[in-house]
Scaffold this active site. Structure first.
Site, PDB file in Angstrom:
ATOM      1  N   TYR A  28      48.396  27.760  70.603  1.00  0.00           N
ATOM      2  CA  TYR A  28      49.118  26.498  70.868  1.00  0.00           C
ATOM      3  C   TYR A  28      49.711  25.929  69.570  1.00  0.00           C
ATOM      4  O   TYR A  28      49.081  25.097  68.910  1.00  0.00           O
ATOM      5  CB  TYR A  28      48.158  25.470  71.483  1.00  0.00           C
ATOM      6  CG  TYR A  28      47.442  25.960  72.732  1.00  0.00           C
ATOM      7  CD1 TYR A  28      48.146  26.295  73.885  1.00  0.00           C
ATOM      8  CD2 TYR A  28      46.049  26.063  72.749  1.00  0.00           C
ATOM      9  CE1 TYR A  28      47.480  26.732  75.038  1.00  0.00           C
ATOM     10  CE2 TYR A  28      45.375  26.488  73.902  1.00  0.00           C
ATOM     11  CZ  TYR A  28      46.104  26.824  75.032  1.00  0.00           C
ATOM     12  OH  TYR A  28      45.442  27.248  76.154  1.00  0.00           O
ATOM     13  N   ASP A  35      45.887  16.372  74.280  1.00  0.00           N
ATOM     14  CA  ASP A  35      45.118  16.883  73.126  1.00  0.00           C
ATOM     15  C   ASP A  35      45.190  15.859  71.989  1.00  0.00           C
ATOM     16  O   ASP A  35      44.176  15.524  71.363  1.00  0.00           O
ATOM     17  CB  ASP A  35      45.682  18.218  72.618  1.00  0.00           C
ATOM     18  CG  ASP A  35      45.557  19.338  73.638  1.00  0.00           C
ATOM     19  OD1 ASP A  35      46.219  19.243  74.686  1.00  0.00           O
ATOM     20  OD2 ASP A  35      44.805  20.302  73.397  1.00  0.00           O
ATOM     21  N   TYR A  80      55.019  30.908  71.356  1.00  0.00           N
ATOM     22  CA  TYR A  80      54.538  30.275  72.590  1.00  0.00           C
ATOM     23  C   TYR A  80      55.620  30.329  73.657  1.00  0.00           C
ATOM     24  O   TYR A  80      56.800  30.112  73.376  1.00  0.00           O
ATOM     25  CB  TYR A  80      54.164  28.806  72.329  1.00  0.00           C
ATOM     26  CG  TYR A  80      53.610  28.120  73.566  1.00  0.00           C
ATOM     27  CD1 TYR A  80      52.276  28.249  73.916  1.00  0.00           C
ATOM     28  CD2 TYR A  80      54.445  27.364  74.401  1.00  0.00           C
ATOM     29  CE1 TYR A  80      51.771  27.648  75.065  1.00  0.00           C
ATOM     30  CE2 TYR A  80      53.949  26.755  75.554  1.00  0.00           C
ATOM     31  CZ  TYR A  80      52.605  26.898  75.871  1.00  0.00           C
ATOM     32  OH  TYR A  80      52.108  26.301  77.008  1.00  0.00           O
ATOM     33  N   ASP A 168      45.199  23.675  84.347  1.00  0.00           N
ATOM     34  CA  ASP A 168      46.338  24.511  84.734  1.00  0.00           C
ATOM     35  C   ASP A 168      46.198  25.438  85.942  1.00  0.00           C
ATOM     36  O   ASP A 168      47.018  25.432  86.826  1.00  0.00           O
ATOM     37  CB  ASP A 168      46.734  25.392  83.546  1.00  0.00           C
ATOM     38  CG  ASP A 168      47.162  24.580  82.352  1.00  0.00           C
ATOM     39  OD1 ASP A 168      47.075  23.338  82.403  1.00  0.00           O
ATOM     40  OD2 ASP A 168      47.599  25.178  81.358  1.00  0.00           O
ATOM     41  N   ARG A 200      43.080  34.374  81.338  1.00  0.00           N
ATOM     42  CA  ARG A 200      44.279  33.516  81.470  1.00  0.00           C
ATOM     43  C   ARG A 200      44.905  33.689  82.869  1.00  0.00           C
ATOM     44  O   ARG A 200      44.584  34.626  83.594  1.00  0.00           O
ATOM     45  CB  ARG A 200      45.309  33.913  80.397  1.00  0.00           C
ATOM     46  CG  ARG A 200      44.872  33.677  78.966  1.00  0.00           C
ATOM     47  CD  ARG A 200      45.001  32.247  78.518  1.00  0.00           C
ATOM     48  NE  ARG A 200      46.333  31.688  78.674  1.00  0.00           N
ATOM     49  CZ  ARG A 200      46.656  30.424  78.370  1.00  0.00           C
ATOM     50  NH1 ARG A 200      45.733  29.603  77.898  1.00  0.00           N
ATOM     51  NH2 ARG A 200      47.873  29.974  78.538  1.00  0.00           N
ATOM     52  N   TYR A 356      39.343  30.456  82.384  1.00  0.00           N
ATOM     53  CA  TYR A 356      40.152  29.284  82.089  1.00  0.00           C
ATOM     54  C   TYR A 356      39.705  28.078  82.911  1.00  0.00           C
ATOM     55  O   TYR A 356      38.542  27.699  82.812  1.00  0.00           O
ATOM     56  CB  TYR A 356      41.599  29.707  82.353  1.00  0.00           C
ATOM     57  CG  TYR A 356      42.692  28.945  81.657  1.00  0.00           C
ATOM     58  CD1 TYR A 356      42.584  28.514  80.350  1.00  0.00           C
ATOM     59  CD2 TYR A 356      43.886  28.681  82.336  1.00  0.00           C
ATOM     60  CE1 TYR A 356      43.633  27.843  79.742  1.00  0.00           C
ATOM     61  CE2 TYR A 356      44.940  28.021  81.732  1.00  0.00           C
ATOM     62  CZ  TYR A 356      44.799  27.596  80.440  1.00  0.00           C
ATOM     63  OH  TYR A 356      45.847  26.940  79.850  1.00  0.00           O
ATOM     64  N   TRP A 357      40.537  27.498  83.764  1.00  0.00           N
ATOM     65  CA  TRP A 357      40.140  26.287  84.493  1.00  0.00           C
ATOM     66  C   TRP A 357      39.537  26.609  85.866  1.00  0.00           C
ATOM     67  O   TRP A 357      39.449  25.744  86.722  1.00  0.00           O
ATOM     68  CB  TRP A 357      41.344  25.351  84.648  1.00  0.00           C
ATOM     69  CG  TRP A 357      41.698  24.643  83.366  1.00  0.00           C
ATOM     70  CD1 TRP A 357      42.661  25.010  82.469  1.00  0.00           C
ATOM     71  CD2 TRP A 357      41.086  23.459  82.823  1.00  0.00           C
ATOM     72  NE1 TRP A 357      42.694  24.125  81.408  1.00  0.00           N
ATOM     73  CE2 TRP A 357      41.741  23.169  81.596  1.00  0.00           C
ATOM     74  CE3 TRP A 357      40.046  22.620  83.235  1.00  0.00           C
ATOM     75  CZ2 TRP A 357      41.399  22.070  80.803  1.00  0.00           C
ATOM     76  CZ3 TRP A 357      39.705  21.519  82.439  1.00  0.00           C
ATOM     77  CH2 TRP A 357      40.380  21.257  81.241  1.00  0.00           C
ATOM     78  N   GLU A 400      37.581  27.017  72.994  1.00  0.00           N
ATOM     79  CA  GLU A 400      38.404  26.206  73.899  1.00  0.00           C
ATOM     80  C   GLU A 400      37.637  25.920  75.202  1.00  0.00           C
ATOM     81  O   GLU A 400      37.695  24.823  75.735  1.00  0.00           O
ATOM     82  CB  GLU A 400      39.704  26.981  74.187  1.00  0.00           C
ATOM     83  CG  GLU A 400      40.734  26.231  74.999  1.00  0.00           C
ATOM     84  CD  GLU A 400      41.975  27.092  75.284  1.00  0.00           C
ATOM     85  OE1 GLU A 400      41.983  28.290  74.922  1.00  0.00           O
ATOM     86  OE2 GLU A 400      42.930  26.550  75.875  1.00  0.00           O
TER      87      GLU A 400
HETATM   88  C1  2M8 Z   1      46.470  24.416  78.293  1.00  0.00           C
HETATM   89  O1  2M8 Z   1      47.781  24.324  78.840  1.00  0.00           O
HETATM   90  C2  2M8 Z   1      48.945  24.965  78.269  1.00  0.00           C
HETATM   91  C3  2M8 Z   1      50.146  24.421  79.015  1.00  0.00           C
HETATM   92  O2  2M8 Z   1      50.246  23.050  78.809  1.00  0.00           O
HETATM   93  C4  2M8 Z   1      48.946  26.464  78.346  1.00  0.00           C
HETATM   94  O3  2M8 Z   1      48.092  27.052  79.013  1.00  0.00           O
HETATM   95  O4  2M8 Z   1      49.825  27.070  77.715  1.00  0.00           O
HETATM   96  C5  2M8 Z   1      45.594  23.423  79.093  1.00  0.00           C
HETATM   97  O5  2M8 Z   1      44.234  23.653  78.839  1.00  0.00           O
HETATM   98  C6  2M8 Z   1      45.986  21.993  78.748  1.00  0.00           C
HETATM   99  O6  2M8 Z   1      45.118  21.073  79.358  1.00  0.00           O
HETATM  100  C7  2M8 Z   1      45.991  21.756  77.234  1.00  0.00           C
HETATM  101  O7  2M8 Z   1      46.498  20.488  76.942  1.00  0.00           O
HETATM  102  C8  2M8 Z   1      46.845  22.822  76.499  1.00  0.00           C
HETATM  103  C9  2M8 Z   1      46.719  22.739  74.988  1.00  0.00           C
HETATM  104  O8  2M8 Z   1      45.380  22.681  74.607  1.00  0.00           O
HETATM  105  O9  2M8 Z   1      46.445  24.138  76.915  1.00  0.00           O
END
Ligand code: 2M8
Length: 432
Positions: A28, A35, A80, A168, A200, A356-357, A400
């Site tokens: 990221y 965040d 990204y 997500d 992912r 992930y989520w 994370e």
């Molecule tokens: C994750 O989301 C991003 C898209 O926004 C991604 O997967 O590329 C999520 O965990 C989101 O909640 C978080 O804000 C972001 C950056 O940590 O990553």
């Protein structure tokens, strides 16, 4: 403990760029909306100027209509996807002229973040002065939500993309997403070159994510058109809890500052309506939890996730309902062999402990849950959330997300040296 605190500070300093923080290296590389809010809380404990700058920089990218984007693309990098050239925020006439941004948002945490940094501050007068300089922008953001994202005037706002939820690829979205007839797009993912692809979302899921964005872009990110056409339109209890908690904080802060009677009145009106609708519409007696509502298809989404408990943080349930909610939490998520709190119902067949989520523990959700439980006086359970959080990080590192199963010896996944993991651990360790 001091070792953990020092490591957290080291991570936050290392993830600091010129005026903002990245969530973590590689995965990221830009500034993310919620965040940044959580990161500011961590900085407030040892470097208040950085906490303030983090917030100011994010607000500097606010659009003319009050919207705050989910990513601010401060730097040029192609590591990204989707990046600034994909989002084309300039399609919207109110978009920031100063920065390239995304065209979707994230849970509105800034209101309560301002209250948190004031709580932490050792120079309340100076911090209140900072807050005075930025609070109207946060108010404008709330005004955007209530005027543009609440078509039935219920006090509950919608999200139009799963990335707006912050959670997500939660199974919450499966039915909506899998019923979409999305094209098979050609694009180059970057996330799966940085972390294990099995943790992912899949390529097909990304097709759906892009399809929703394509519709929004086709209509220049018009809120009216999105409300009319987006296949994804959801009232999310996490997103709405963040907004409701932030309303509460803005009322408190405006009262401290003085002289803002009209804004306080407006916030109180939004707040009253939000809490009422939350309890009437989003609580499911059968599940004993708050649920997501699919506004496009006018139906409840009958699953439980860690988001289902976040209304505690926003003081939404009555004492009696809170008891019921916590019973649900403990019976479904609180098994002794599990760390609190899995991001999705461990008893569901959709639960995936590494993905992930769809199951792992996330520290920002634990922080929200911890504070909610403390507010309602659930001492033992809040202590367990805190102890579990500390143990997960001490055992695995500042990841994370984490495996909720205690038997797993190496249970840290996704990005490493993750900013909000560091920042919120620091806050929890500094709390009584
Ligand atoms: C994750 O989301 C991003 C898209 O926004 C991604 O997967 O590329 C999520 O965990 C989101 O909640 C978080 O804000 C972001 C950056 O940590 O990553």
């Amino acid at each position: 403990m001091n070792e953990l605190k020092n490591k957290a500070i080291e991570i936050l300093n290392a993830n600091w760029r010129d005026g903002f923080s990245i969530p973590c290296e590689k995965l990221y590389p830009f500034q993310w909306n919620w965040d940044s809010g959580f990161i500011a809380i961590g900085f407030a404990h040892f470097d208040m100027p950085k906490a303030e700058e983090e917030i100011s920089t994010l607000l500097d990218a606010q659009w003319g209509n009050g919207f705050i984007p989910h990513i601010v693309f401060h730097t040029e990098t192609d590591t990204y996807f989707p990046g600034p050239d994909y989002f084309c925020s300039e399609l919207h006439t109110d978009a920031s002229k100063k920065y390239k941004t995304s065209g979707i948002t994230q849970p509105p945490v800034l209101g309560f973040v301002l209250a948190e940094i004031l709580r932490i501050s050792t120079d309340k007068k100076a911090t209140l002065k900072f807050i005075e300089g930025v609070i109207d922008k946060v108010y404008d953001n709330h005004n955007y939500f209530y005027t543009k994202r609440d078509p039935q005037n219920e006090g509950l706002v919608y999200i139009y993309h799963n990335w707006e939820s912050g959670t997500d690829n939660s199974p919450m979205w499966d039915d909506i997403i899998h019923n979409m007839d999305s094209p098979d797009y050609e694009f180059e993912r970057r996330d799966t070159t940085h972390v294990d692809a099995s943790q992912r979302p899949s390529k097909r899921e990304y097709d759906h994510y892009l399809h929703i964005l394509e519709i929004a872009k086709e209509h220049n990110y018009s809120d009216e058109k999105i409300a009319e056409l987006s296949p994804f339109l959801v009232q999310d209890p996490l997103f709405n809890s963040m907004l409701t908690k932030s309303n509460e904080s803005l009322i408190e802060l405006y009262t401290l500052i003085g002289g803002n009677a009209n804004k306080i009145k407006q916030l109180e009106t939004w707040q009253e309506k939000a809490i009422k609708s939350f309890n009437n519409k989003l609580f499911d007696e059968e599940l004993g939890a708050y649920i997501h509502y699919d506004l496009r298809n006018e139906r409840k989404i009958k699953h439980i996730s860690s988001s289902s408990f976040t209304p505690l943080f926003a003081n939404i349930p009555s004492k009696e309902r809170a008891e019921k909610l916590v019973q649900t939490l403990m019976s479904r998520f609180g098994n002794e062999n599990q760390y609190l709190c899995a991001s999705f119902d461990p008893e569901s067949e959709l639960y995936k402990p590494k993905k992930y989520w769809r199951g792992p523990v996330w520290i920002n959700l634990n922080w929200i849950l911890y504070n909610g439980l403390v507010q309602y006086g659930f001492k033992d359970i809040s202590k367990r959330v805190k102890d579990d959080t500390v143990e997960l990080i001490a055992k695995n590192g500042f990841y994370e997300y984490f495996d909720a199963r205690k038997e797993v010896s190496k249970g840290g996944y996704g990005g490493i040296n993750f900013s909000w993991t560091a920042s919120l651990l620091l806050d929890l360790l500094n709390k009584k």
